[in-house]
Design a protein around this motif. Structure first.
Motif, short mmCIF file in Angstrom:
data_model
loop_
_atom_site.label_atom_id
_atom_site.label_comp_id
_atom_site.label_asym_id
_atom_site.label_seq_id
_atom_site.Cartn_x
_atom_site.Cartn_y
_atom_site.Cartn_z
N VAL A 1 0.81 -1.22 0.00
CA VAL A 1 0.00 0.00 0.00
C VAL A 1 0.84 1.28 0.00
CG1 VAL A 1 -2.02 -1.00 1.15
CG2 VAL A 1 -0.17 -0.04 2.53
N SER A 2 0.26 2.35 -0.51
CA SER A 2 0.91 3.67 -0.48
C SER A 2 0.57 4.35 0.84
CB SER A 2 0.42 4.53 -1.65
OG SER A 2 0.94 4.04 -2.84
N HIS A 3 0.78 3.64 1.91
CA HIS A 3 0.48 4.16 3.23
C HIS A 3 1.57 3.64 4.14
CE1 HIS A 3 -2.25 4.28 6.98
NE2 HIS A 3 -1.73 5.46 6.74
N LEU A 4 2.35 4.55 4.70
CA LEU A 4 3.52 4.10 5.46
C LEU A 4 3.48 4.65 6.87
CD1 LEU A 4 6.36 2.92 5.79
CD2 LEU A 4 7.27 4.93 4.60
N HIS A 5 3.49 3.73 7.83
CA HIS A 5 3.59 4.14 9.24
C HIS A 5 5.06 4.01 9.64
CE1 HIS A 5 2.27 5.00 13.26
NE2 HIS A 5 3.00 4.00 13.70
N LEU A 6 5.72 5.15 9.75
CA LEU A 6 7.15 5.14 10.07
C LEU A 6 7.39 6.08 11.26
CD1 LEU A 6 9.88 3.98 9.08
CD2 LEU A 6 10.11 5.98 7.60
N PRO A 7 7.43 5.51 12.47
CA PRO A 7 7.50 6.37 13.66
C PRO A 7 8.78 7.20 13.71
CG PRO A 7 6.83 4.15 14.27
CD PRO A 7 7.27 4.10 12.84
N VAL A 8 8.61 8.48 13.97
CA VAL A 8 9.77 9.37 14.07
C VAL A 8 9.96 9.85 15.50
CG1 VAL A 8 8.51 11.48 13.38
CG2 VAL A 8 10.97 11.32 12.97
N GLN A 9 8.90 9.89 16.28
CA GLN A 9 8.90 10.27 17.71
C GLN A 9 9.09 11.76 17.96
OE1 GLN A 9 7.83 7.75 19.18
NE2 GLN A 9 8.74 5.94 18.28
N SER A 10 10.08 12.38 17.26
CA SER A 10 10.34 13.81 17.46
C SER A 10 10.98 14.38 16.22
CB SER A 10 11.28 13.99 18.66
OG SER A 10 11.76 15.33 18.69
N GLY A 11 10.84 15.69 16.02
CA GLY A 11 11.48 16.33 14.88
C GLY A 11 12.76 17.06 15.27
N SER A 12 13.16 16.92 16.52
CA SER A 12 14.35 17.64 17.00
C SER A 12 15.55 16.69 17.07
CB SER A 12 14.06 18.21 18.40
OG SER A 12 15.24 18.25 19.18
N ASP A 13 16.65 17.09 16.44
CA ASP A 13 17.85 16.26 16.47
C ASP A 13 18.34 16.01 17.89
OD1 ASP A 13 18.15 15.62 13.82
OD2 ASP A 13 19.29 17.44 13.34
N ARG B 1 -12.40 -0.03 3.02
CA ARG B 1 -11.27 0.83 3.36
C ARG B 1 -10.36 1.08 2.17
NH1 ARG B 1 -10.14 2.23 8.68
NH2 ARG B 1 -11.59 1.23 10.11
N THR B 2 -9.90 2.31 2.07
CA THR B 2 -8.96 2.69 1.02
C THR B 2 -7.55 2.23 1.43
OG1 THR B 2 -8.48 4.78 2.10
CG2 THR B 2 -10.28 4.79 0.48
N GLU B 3 -6.61 2.40 0.52
CA GLU B 3 -5.22 2.06 0.85
C GLU B 3 -4.73 2.86 2.04
OE1 GLU B 3 -1.97 2.01 -1.92
OE2 GLU B 3 -3.22 1.09 -3.43
N ASN B 4 -5.15 4.12 2.11
CA ASN B 4 -4.70 4.92 3.25
C ASN B 4 -5.69 4.83 4.42
OD1 ASN B 4 -6.70 6.60 2.30
ND2 ASN B 4 -5.38 8.37 1.91
N ASN B 5 -6.37 3.70 4.48
CA ASN B 5 -7.15 3.30 5.65
C ASN B 5 -8.35 4.16 5.98
OD1 ASN B 5 -7.19 1.11 7.25
ND2 ASN B 5 -5.20 1.52 8.18
N ARG B 6 -8.90 4.83 4.98
CA ARG B 6 -10.11 5.60 5.25
C ARG B 6 -11.34 4.76 4.95
NH1 ARG B 6 -6.60 9.46 5.05
NH2 ARG B 6 -7.06 11.49 5.97
N VAL B 7 -12.36 4.98 5.79
CA VAL B 7 -13.62 4.27 5.58
C VAL B 7 -14.40 4.99 4.49
CG1 VAL B 7 -15.83 3.69 6.64
CG2 VAL B 7 -13.70 3.44 7.95
N VAL B 8 -14.87 4.22 3.50
CA VAL B 8 -15.76 4.78 2.47
C VAL B 8 -17.10 4.05 2.56
CG1 VAL B 8 -16.11 5.23 0.01
CG2 VAL B 8 -13.80 5.16 0.93
N ASP C 1 1.48 9.46 -4.25
CA ASP C 1 0.26 9.50 -3.44
C ASP C 1 0.48 8.95 -2.03
OD1 ASP C 1 0.81 6.96 -4.37
OD2 ASP C 1 -1.28 6.37 -4.59
N LEU C 2 1.74 8.75 -1.64
CA LEU C 2 2.04 8.14 -0.33
C LEU C 2 1.43 8.92 0.83
CD1 LEU C 2 3.98 5.88 0.94
CD2 LEU C 2 5.50 7.80 1.43
N CYS C 3 0.75 8.20 1.73
CA CYS C 3 0.23 8.81 2.96
C CYS C 3 1.11 8.37 4.12
CB CYS C 3 -1.19 8.30 3.22
SG CYS C 3 -2.40 9.54 2.89
N MET C 4 1.49 9.33 4.94
CA MET C 4 2.44 9.02 6.02
C MET C 4 1.78 9.12 7.40
SD MET C 4 5.50 8.41 4.91
CE MET C 4 6.27 8.48 6.52
N SER C 5 2.12 8.18 8.27
CA SER C 5 1.71 8.32 9.68
C SER C 5 2.90 7.99 10.57
CB SER C 5 0.51 7.44 9.99
OG SER C 5 0.79 6.09 9.74
#
Ligand code: SAH
Ligand code: F3S
Length: 477
Positions: free
Chosen positions: A289-301, A433-440, A329-333
Motif C-alpha cells: 500500500v501507499s500508506h507508510l507508518h514510520l515512527p519518528v517520535q520527534s522532529g528535534s535532532d 477501506r482505502t489504501e490509506n485506511n479511510r472508511v468509504v 500518493d504516499l500517505c504518512m503516519s
C-alpha cells in the motif's frame, strides 16, 4: 457444554494478534469457545501493555473488577499475559491474588498446560523467553473477514532510551520465511485478501531460508507445514549464514505472489532500518500500500539523539522523500512522544515543522511516560505537565487538520477499497477501506461485494469517513 473463554486485550496490534492465537490455542486443546460476557467465562485472560504507566495501572483496576466473579465461581481461572506479566512476573499474584496464571508474550503457546495446572488450583508463572518457539506450537489460525495480521518477528533490539519493549518482549527474533508464507497461504485459503505483517520492528526481519542441508529437514513438520526441528532435532529457526536470510523486502515480494493476497501492509518499522531494498519494493510490488507508518517520535535532532533513535531529522526526511518519489500518493503516519525530558519550545517547534513538511495524515501521539528500568527514566524532566498537555493538543489538532485536507483532496478521485461489510449506521450501504485506511460508505445492496476489492469514486469527505459510489460492480475482484 463447551467451556467459555473471555479475553481482554490492552495495547498494540501484536497483542491483538497474540490474543487471537490464544483463542485458537485453547479452542483446539480444550474446545473452549470465546464469549463476550465475562460473567459466564470459565477462563479469563488479560493481555496487558506496559508501554506507558497508565496502561500498566489499568491492569490492576481490571483485576479488581473481576474479584467478585472469582468469589462467585472459585473454579474460574484468571490469567495475565503480555508485557506487564513479563515485567512483573509473580509480583502480579502478590498484588492481585485472584490471578492463577502469569505468562509472557513468548509463552502463550504453553497455555493449555497452564490451564490444566490452574484447574488443579496450582498457581503458574511462566514468563521465560524461549525464542520463537511459540509459533511452532500454535494451531493454524482462524480468521474472519478479508483482512488479517500475521506476526513475522518478535521483540526489539533497538533499546530506544524511553522504551520497555526490548525488556518485556525480548530481542528481535524472526520467524523463518517459509513459516510466514505457509501462514499467509493458509489464511488466503480462508478468504483473506489483505495482510498486515506485524512486529515491533518489522524491517529488522531476517527470516531463515531453508537451503541445502537444511532444506532436507523441511519434511519434518508438525502437520501444519511449520518446521519444528532439523534432522538432528535442533531448532533451526534463525540458523544459517547471512545469505540464508530473507529480509522484509523479499518477504513482501513473496507474500504478494500468494494467490488472493492483493494488499500488503506492515507495522511497525524503524527509520534506521528502512533499507534501499525496502524502498525498491514500492516500485516493484503494487500490492504494497501507499500508506507508510514510520515512527519518528520527534522532529528535534537533540531529542532524537537523547532518545537513542540512531538517526537525525534529515535522514528521516530523505528516506520518506525517496518513497514519495516512487509513490507520489504516499500517505504518512507516525508515532510521537511529547514532553520527552529536556524538550524545549524550540524542540517542539521542530516537531511541528516536520509534521508540516512531511504532511502526516495520522499519528499515535502520547505524552512521555517514564518507565522503570529504562535509561531515560533517570533524566531530569523540568517541563510542567500542563505544557506537555498543551503541546500534545497542538500537535494532534494540526495532524487532524492535515488529515481533513488529505480527505478533501480525495474527493473526485477513484479509489480501490476492500469492502469490509455493511455500513455501521446507514441502511442500504456497504463500507470498505482505502489504501490509506479511510472508511468509504457507498450505496449498494449487493452483499457479494463484501470481502472484495471494488473501485469507488469519492464524492464527499465527512468528518470521520468518505462517501462514494461504485464505479462498476462488475469490476469487483
Ligand atoms: N517499534 C516502534 C515502536 C513500538 S512502541 C518504533 O520503531 O518506534 C509504540 C510506541 O509507543 C512508540 O513508537 C512510542 O511512540 C510509544 N512509546 C514507547 N515508550 C513510550 C514511553 N515511555 N512514553 C510514551 N510513549 C512511549
Ligand atoms: Fe521501542 Fe524503540 Fe524498539 S520504540 S519497540 S525500543 S524501536
Amino acid at each position: 457444554m463447551a467451556k467459555k473463554l473471555f479475553i481482554k486485550t490492552h495495547g498494540c496490534q501484536m497483542n491483538e494478534y497474540d490474543s487471537s492465537r490464544m483463542a485458537d490455542m485453547l479452542g483446539e486443546s480444550h474446545e473452549m469457545e470465546l464469549t463476550e460476557n465475562e460473567s459466564e467465562a470459565d477462563v479469563i485472560l488479560l493481555n496487558t501493555c506496559s508501554i506507558r504507566e497508565k496502561a500498566q495501572e489499568r491492569v490492576f483496576h481490571q483485576l479488581g473488577r473481576w474479584k467478585h466473579l472469582k468469589e462467585k465461581n472459585p473454579d474460574l481461572i484468571i490469567g495475565v499475559g503480555g508485557c506487564v506479566a513479563s515485567q512483573e512476573g509473580k509480583a502480579i499474584m502478590h498484588r492481585a491474588p485472584v490471578v492463577d496464571m502469569v505468562f509472557g508474550p513468548q509463552t502463550l503457546h504453553r497455555l493449555p498446560d497452564m490451564v490444566n495446572k490452574s484447574a488443579n488450583h496450582e498457581k503458574v508463572v511462566d514468563i521465560s523467553f524461549p525464542e520463537i518457539e511459540k509459533f511452532d506450537h500454535l494451531p493454524a489460525p482462524k480468521v474472519e473477514g478479508a483482512s488479517a495480521f500475521v506476526s513475522i518477528m518478535e521483540g526489539c533490539s533497538k533499546y530506544c532510551s524511553f522504551c520497555v519493549v526490548p525488556y518485556t518482549r525480548g530481542e528481535e527474533v524472526s520467524r523463518p520465511l517459509h513459516d510466514v508464507l505457509k501462514e499467509v497461504e493458509a489464511i488466503a485459503a480462508q478468504g483473506v485478501r489483505e495482510v498486515n505483517l506485524l512486529g515491533q520492528n518489522v524491517n529488522a526481519y531476517r527470516g531463515g531460508v531453508f537451503t541445502g542441508a537444511v532444506a532436507a529437514a523441511s519434511a519434518n513438520t508438525n502437520g501444519l507445514g511449520v518446521i519444528i526441528s532439523d534432522a538432528q532435532g535442533n531448532d533451526i529457526n534463525n540458523t544459517g549464514d547471512a545469505e540464508d536470510y530473507a529480509d522484509l523486502a523479499e518477504l513482501i515480494t513473496r507474500v504478494a505472489d500468494i494467490d488472493g493476497i492483493d494488499r500488503i501492509r506492515f507495522t511497525t518499522s524503524h527509520p534506521m532500518e528502512f533499507s534501499d531494498s525496502l524502498i525498491d519494493v514500492y516500485a516493484e510490488v503494487p500490492e504494497l500500500v501507499s500508506h507508510l507508518h514510520l515512527p519518528v517520535q520527534s522532529g528535534s535532532d537533540k531529542i532524537l539523539s537523547a532518545m537513542k533513535r540512531g538517526h537525525g531529522r534529515d535522514e528521516y526526511i530523505a528516506k520518506v522523500k525517496r518513497v514519495q518519489q516512487i509513490r507520489p500518493d504516499l500517505c504518512m503516519s507516525s508515532d510521537f512522544i511529547i514532553g520527552f525530558p529536556g524538550e524545549s519550545d524550540q524542540d517542539f517547534q521542530d516537531t511541528m515543522d516536520l509534521i508540516a513538511e512531511i504532511g502526516f495524515d495520522m499519528s499515535f501521539s502520547f505524552i512521555y511516560s517514564a518507565r522503570p528500568g529504562t535509561p531515560a527514566s533517570d533524566l531530569e524532566d523540568e517541563t510542567p505537565e500542563s505544557v506537555k498537555k498543551q503541546r500534545l493538543h497542538i500537535l494532534q489538532d494540526r495532524i487532524n487538520q492535515q488529515a481533513q485536507d488529505i480527505a478533501r483532496k480525495m474527493v473526485g478521485k477513484t479509489e480501490t477499497i476492500l469492502v469490509t461489510g455493511k455500513a455501521k449506521k446507514h441502511e442500504g450501504q456497504l463500507q470498505g477501506r482505502t489504501e490509506n485506511n479511510r472508511v468509504v460508505n457507498f450505496m449498494s445492496d449487493d452483499l457479494s461485494l463484501i470481502n472484495k476489492f471494488v473501485k469507488v469514486t469519492v464524492e464527499e469527505s465527512l468528518r470521520n469517513s468518505l462517501r462514494g459510489s461504485v464505479v462498476d460492480p462488475e469490476l469487483a475482484y
